[in-house]
Design a protein around this motif. Structure first.
Motif, PDB file in Angstrom:
ATOM      1  N   THR A   1      37.280  43.183  39.869  1.00 44.32           N
ATOM      2  CA  THR A   1      38.478  42.350  39.894  1.00 44.32           C
ATOM      3  C   THR A   1      39.673  43.161  39.402  1.00 44.32           C
ATOM      4  O   THR A   1      39.543  43.933  38.447  1.00 44.32           O
ATOM      5  CB  THR A   1      38.284  41.125  38.978  1.00 44.32           C
ATOM      6  OG1 THR A   1      37.118  40.423  39.402  1.00 44.32           O
ATOM      7  CG2 THR A   1      39.480  40.200  39.036  1.00 44.32           C
ATOM      8  N   PRO A   2      40.832  43.031  40.044  1.00 43.81           N
ATOM      9  CA  PRO A   2      42.003  43.795  39.596  1.00 43.81           C
ATOM     10  C   PRO A   2      42.266  43.612  38.100  1.00 43.81           C
ATOM     11  O   PRO A   2      42.302  42.490  37.605  1.00 43.81           O
ATOM     12  CB  PRO A   2      43.145  43.218  40.440  1.00 43.81           C
ATOM     13  CG  PRO A   2      42.481  42.730  41.682  1.00 43.81           C
ATOM     14  CD  PRO A   2      41.145  42.210  41.234  1.00 43.81           C
ATOM     15  N   ASP A   3      42.438  44.709  37.420  1.00 43.28           N
ATOM     16  CA  ASP A   3      42.715  44.692  35.989  1.00 43.28           C
ATOM     17  C   ASP A   3      44.160  44.232  35.776  1.00 43.28           C
ATOM     18  O   ASP A   3      45.090  44.798  36.351  1.00 43.28           O
ATOM     19  CB  ASP A   3      42.509  46.100  35.419  1.00 43.28           C
ATOM     20  CG  ASP A   3      42.555  46.133  33.902  1.00 43.28           C
ATOM     21  OD1 ASP A   3      43.523  45.594  33.327  1.00 43.28           O
ATOM     22  OD2 ASP A   3      41.647  46.730  33.297  1.00 43.28           O
ATOM     23  N   LEU A   4      44.349  43.216  34.944  1.00 43.24           N
ATOM     24  CA  LEU A   4      45.694  42.666  34.743  1.00 43.24           C
ATOM     25  C   LEU A   4      46.649  43.679  34.112  1.00 43.24           C
ATOM     26  O   LEU A   4      47.861  43.592  34.301  1.00 43.24           O
ATOM     27  CB  LEU A   4      45.629  41.412  33.881  1.00 43.24           C
ATOM     28  CG  LEU A   4      45.059  40.162  34.551  1.00 43.24           C
ATOM     29  CD1 LEU A   4      45.151  38.961  33.616  1.00 43.24           C
ATOM     30  CD2 LEU A   4      45.789  39.863  35.862  1.00 43.24           C
ATOM     31  N   THR A   5      46.113  44.660  33.392  1.00 45.56           N
ATOM     32  CA  THR A   5      46.974  45.709  32.848  1.00 45.56           C
ATOM     33  C   THR A   5      47.666  46.465  33.975  1.00 45.56           C
ATOM     34  O   THR A   5      48.872  46.747  33.921  1.00 45.56           O
ATOM     35  CB  THR A   5      46.155  46.699  32.000  1.00 45.56           C
ATOM     36  OG1 THR A   5      45.519  45.983  30.939  1.00 45.56           O
ATOM     37  CG2 THR A   5      47.045  47.786  31.412  1.00 45.56           C
ATOM     38  N   PHE A   6      46.899  46.765  35.039  1.00 42.74           N
ATOM     39  CA  PHE A   6      47.469  47.480  36.176  1.00 42.74           C
ATOM     40  C   PHE A   6      48.412  46.582  36.963  1.00 42.74           C
ATOM     41  O   PHE A   6      49.470  47.025  37.429  1.00 42.74           O
ATOM     42  CB  PHE A   6      46.352  47.993  37.093  1.00 42.74           C
ATOM     43  CG  PHE A   6      45.331  48.848  36.396  1.00 42.74           C
ATOM     44  CD1 PHE A   6      45.709  49.761  35.423  1.00 42.74           C
ATOM     45  CD2 PHE A   6      43.982  48.742  36.708  1.00 42.74           C
ATOM     46  CE1 PHE A   6      44.775  50.557  34.778  1.00 42.74           C
ATOM     47  CE2 PHE A   6      43.038  49.529  36.071  1.00 42.74           C
ATOM     48  CZ  PHE A   6      43.429  50.438  35.101  1.00 42.74           C
TER      49      PHE A   6
ATOM     50  N   ASN B   1      39.379  54.354  39.490  1.00 37.90           N
ATOM     51  CA  ASN B   1      38.878  53.094  38.957  1.00 37.90           C
ATOM     52  C   ASN B   1      39.040  51.999  40.011  1.00 37.90           C
ATOM     53  O   ASN B   1      40.165  51.645  40.377  1.00 37.90           O
ATOM     54  CB  ASN B   1      39.675  52.739  37.697  1.00 37.90           C
ATOM     55  CG  ASN B   1      39.174  51.478  37.015  1.00 37.90           C
ATOM     56  OD1 ASN B   1      38.412  50.711  37.589  1.00 37.90           O
ATOM     57  ND2 ASN B   1      39.622  51.260  35.794  1.00 37.90           N
ATOM     58  N   PRO B   2      37.934  51.447  40.530  1.00 41.06           N
ATOM     59  CA  PRO B   2      38.062  50.427  41.584  1.00 41.06           C
ATOM     60  C   PRO B   2      38.850  49.194  41.149  1.00 41.06           C
ATOM     61  O   PRO B   2      39.390  48.485  41.999  1.00 41.06           O
ATOM     62  CB  PRO B   2      36.606  50.075  41.907  1.00 41.06           C
ATOM     63  CG  PRO B   2      35.822  51.272  41.479  1.00 41.06           C
ATOM     64  CD  PRO B   2      36.526  51.772  40.247  1.00 41.06           C
ATOM     65  N   SER B   3      38.953  48.935  39.836  1.00 37.21           N
ATOM     66  CA  SER B   3      39.757  47.812  39.361  1.00 37.21           C
ATOM     67  C   SER B   3      41.247  48.114  39.432  1.00 37.21           C
ATOM     68  O   SER B   3      42.071  47.245  39.152  1.00 37.21           O
ATOM     69  CB  SER B   3      39.374  47.454  37.920  1.00 37.21           C
ATOM     70  OG  SER B   3      38.077  46.890  37.887  1.00 37.21           O
ATOM     71  N   ASN B   4      41.578  49.338  39.814  1.00 37.04           N
ATOM     72  CA  ASN B   4      42.967  49.711  40.090  1.00 37.04           C
ATOM     73  C   ASN B   4      43.208  49.759  41.593  1.00 37.04           C
ATOM     74  O   ASN B   4      44.103  50.448  42.063  1.00 37.04           O
ATOM     75  CB  ASN B   4      43.277  51.087  39.464  1.00 37.04           C
ATOM     76  CG  ASN B   4      44.752  51.466  39.574  1.00 37.04           C
ATOM     77  OD1 ASN B   4      45.630  50.606  39.583  1.00 37.04           O
ATOM     78  ND2 ASN B   4      45.027  52.757  39.696  1.00 37.04           N
ATOM     79  N   GLY B   5      42.391  49.030  42.344  1.00 36.06           N
ATOM     80  CA  GLY B   5      42.517  49.066  43.796  1.00 36.06           C
ATOM     81  C   GLY B   5      42.551  47.691  44.437  1.00 36.06           C
ATOM     82  O   GLY B   5      42.016  46.718  43.899  1.00 36.06           O
ATOM     83  N   LEU B   6      43.193  47.628  45.599  1.00 38.18           N
ATOM     84  CA  LEU B   6      43.199  46.448  46.454  1.00 38.18           C
ATOM     85  C   LEU B   6      42.883  46.907  47.866  1.00 38.18           C
ATOM     86  O   LEU B   6      43.335  47.976  48.287  1.00 38.18           O
ATOM     87  CB  LEU B   6      44.568  45.767  46.461  1.00 38.18           C
ATOM     88  CG  LEU B   6      45.137  45.234  45.152  1.00 38.18           C
ATOM     89  CD1 LEU B   6      46.593  44.812  45.366  1.00 38.18           C
ATOM     90  CD2 LEU B   6      44.307  44.078  44.624  1.00 38.18           C
TER      91      LEU B   6
END
Length: 263
Positions: A243-248, A182-187
């Motif tokens: 955008t980074p998921d705030l849950t992660f 999941n790209p929203s779990n990436g930086l």
């Protein structure tokens, strides 16, 4: 070139590509778009238009004031939802689709010095070789998706040398199978920032500001004082998409960040 209704397979390949090229390159002159157009027998303009349709479904795009074409179909939305429900499975499926259309298009090359080839690849069984190849397919997709979202720059340091950039997981690969790709779990981070983040020496706040651990602040080393400590409280460079998921982010802060571990 086909001008009829898009098939489900074509839509999956288009969304797969959408994830991996920067928003600013969603036009027919982009080589990857032309290559996909040739593969699925569509015009480059038709493929580019479909990618912009997908952009109209992307909250990170619409939330920033940018717009897609705004006429995404129900089939486009279905593919969007399917990918978000199973990034890993669909990344592999798209590789197989490309391979089925044109052998060699879906494979991952394995050079003699790659991490797949190292360690006596010739001695591996066919099953192990397949597992390693699938892992590389997944890693390549995640890396391309994350780096393209951040315009090929470290979101903390602004470094743009691709050989020093890492698609860093917010929640570690081993801790959340469903969100590994999941790209929203990436930086997008430089190698040194990735290492510090992985070790919990850096984390992010809910408003995506960098938090430097007290452990690093106490070190009083010139490099840290010049490069890392000034990052404390600074907003990361925001991605164009995913955008980074705030849950992660919250899981990293509570489970990985060293300051949290001491409380």
């Amino acid at each position: 070139m086909s001008s009829g209704r898009w098939t489900k397979e074509q839509l999956k390949l288009a969304f797969h590509l959408y994830c991996q090229i920067p928003f600013g390159k969603l036009h027919y002159r982009t080589p990857e778009i032309a290559q996909l157009a040739e593969l699925i027998e569509r015009t480059p303009s038709a493929v580019a238009m479909k990618l912009v349709n997908f952009a109209s479904l992307d909250p990170a795009i619409t939330g920033s004031g940018r717009k897609g074409l705004g006429n995404a179909s129900s089939a486009d939305r279905e593919v969007w939802d399917e990918f978000h429900a199973d990034w890993e499975g669909l990344a592999l499926e798209c590789s197989r689709l490309r391979e089925a259309i044109r052998p060699g298009q879906g494979t991952v090359s394995v050079s003699a010095d790659s991490d797949i080839a190292s360690g006596g690849m010739a001695d591996f069984t066919g099953e192990t070789r397949q597992v390693m190849t699938e892992r590389r397919i997944k890693q390549d997709f995640f890396r391309r998706a994350v780096l393209s979202s951040y315009r090929g720059r470290c979101c903390m340091s602004n470094l743009s040398e691709p050989r020093l950039l890492v698609a860093s997981h917010i929640v570690p690969w081993s801790k959340d199978r469903a969100n590994r790709l999941n790209p929203s779990n990436g930086l997008c981070l430089s190698a040194i920032h990735d290492k510090a983040f992985d070790l919990g020496l850096l984390t992010l706040s809910d408003d995506l500001r960098i938090m430097v651990s007290d452990e690093l602040k106490r070190r009083d080393e010139a490099f840290l004082n010049q490069v890392i400590i000034p990052l404390d409280g600074r907003l990361i460079e925001m991605p164009e998409r995913f955008t980074p998921d705030l849950t992660f982010v919250r899981r990293h802060r509570s489970d990985v960040f060293v300051d949290s571990q001491r409380r």
